[in-house]
Scaffold this motif. Sequence first.
Motif, short mmCIF file in Angstrom:
data_model
loop_
_atom_site.label_atom_id
_atom_site.label_comp_id
_atom_site.label_asym_id
_atom_site.label_seq_id
_atom_site.Cartn_x
_atom_site.Cartn_y
_atom_site.Cartn_z
N ARG A 20 0.94 -1.13 -0.06
CA ARG A 20 -0.05 0.09 -0.01
C ARG A 20 0.73 1.18 0.03
O ARG A 20 0.57 2.39 -0.85
CB ARG A 20 -0.90 0.19 1.06
CG ARG A 20 -1.93 1.24 1.20
CD ARG A 20 -2.20 1.59 2.44
NE ARG A 20 -1.32 1.46 3.61
CZ ARG A 20 -1.52 1.45 4.85
NH1 ARG A 20 -2.53 0.92 5.42
NH2 ARG A 20 -0.34 1.63 5.77
N LEU A 34 -5.51 5.01 -1.19
CA LEU A 34 -5.66 3.80 -1.07
C LEU A 34 -6.32 3.26 0.45
O LEU A 34 -5.45 3.99 1.33
CB LEU A 34 -4.49 3.01 -1.30
CG LEU A 34 -3.99 3.10 -2.79
CD1 LEU A 34 -2.64 2.31 -2.89
CD2 LEU A 34 -4.96 2.19 -3.59
N ILE A 60 -4.06 -2.99 -8.34
CA ILE A 60 -4.08 -1.88 -7.72
C ILE A 60 -3.81 -0.67 -8.75
O ILE A 60 -4.38 0.45 -8.91
CB ILE A 60 -3.22 -1.74 -6.48
CG1 ILE A 60 -3.79 -2.71 -5.42
CG2 ILE A 60 -3.06 -0.06 -5.70
CD1 ILE A 60 -2.73 -2.85 -4.31
N CYS A 64 -6.28 2.21 -9.80
CA CYS A 64 -5.84 3.58 -9.62
C CYS A 64 -6.08 4.46 -11.13
O CYS A 64 -6.50 5.60 -10.99
CB CYS A 64 -4.42 4.06 -9.18
SG CYS A 64 -4.14 3.45 -7.65
#
Length: 93
Positions: A20, A34, A60, A64
Amino acid sequence: GGVELDPEDFDAGPFLTSLRDGMTPQAQERTNRLEFTGIEKLGTVFNDKGRLQQVLVNLISNACKFTARQAQPAIKLPETGPMAAMLKKLFGK
């Protein structure tokens, strides 16, 4: 010609926190934030750490890219139900 896996035991919480933190700058480019919830409950998992990281980075990254600006792409780990059962199998514990 298959994919070779190199599974190992590792603590999922720090692994996902690091992931992350590494992906946050990409999210911030689109003014997104996030959110990972439930990751501390995973504990030790048995999986190919490098392959898992590759899959999650791609997931991810796409979240995004294709999420509206100022949104909050999230990974939320359910505690019950079919998705929770599948994640337990995926993470091997």
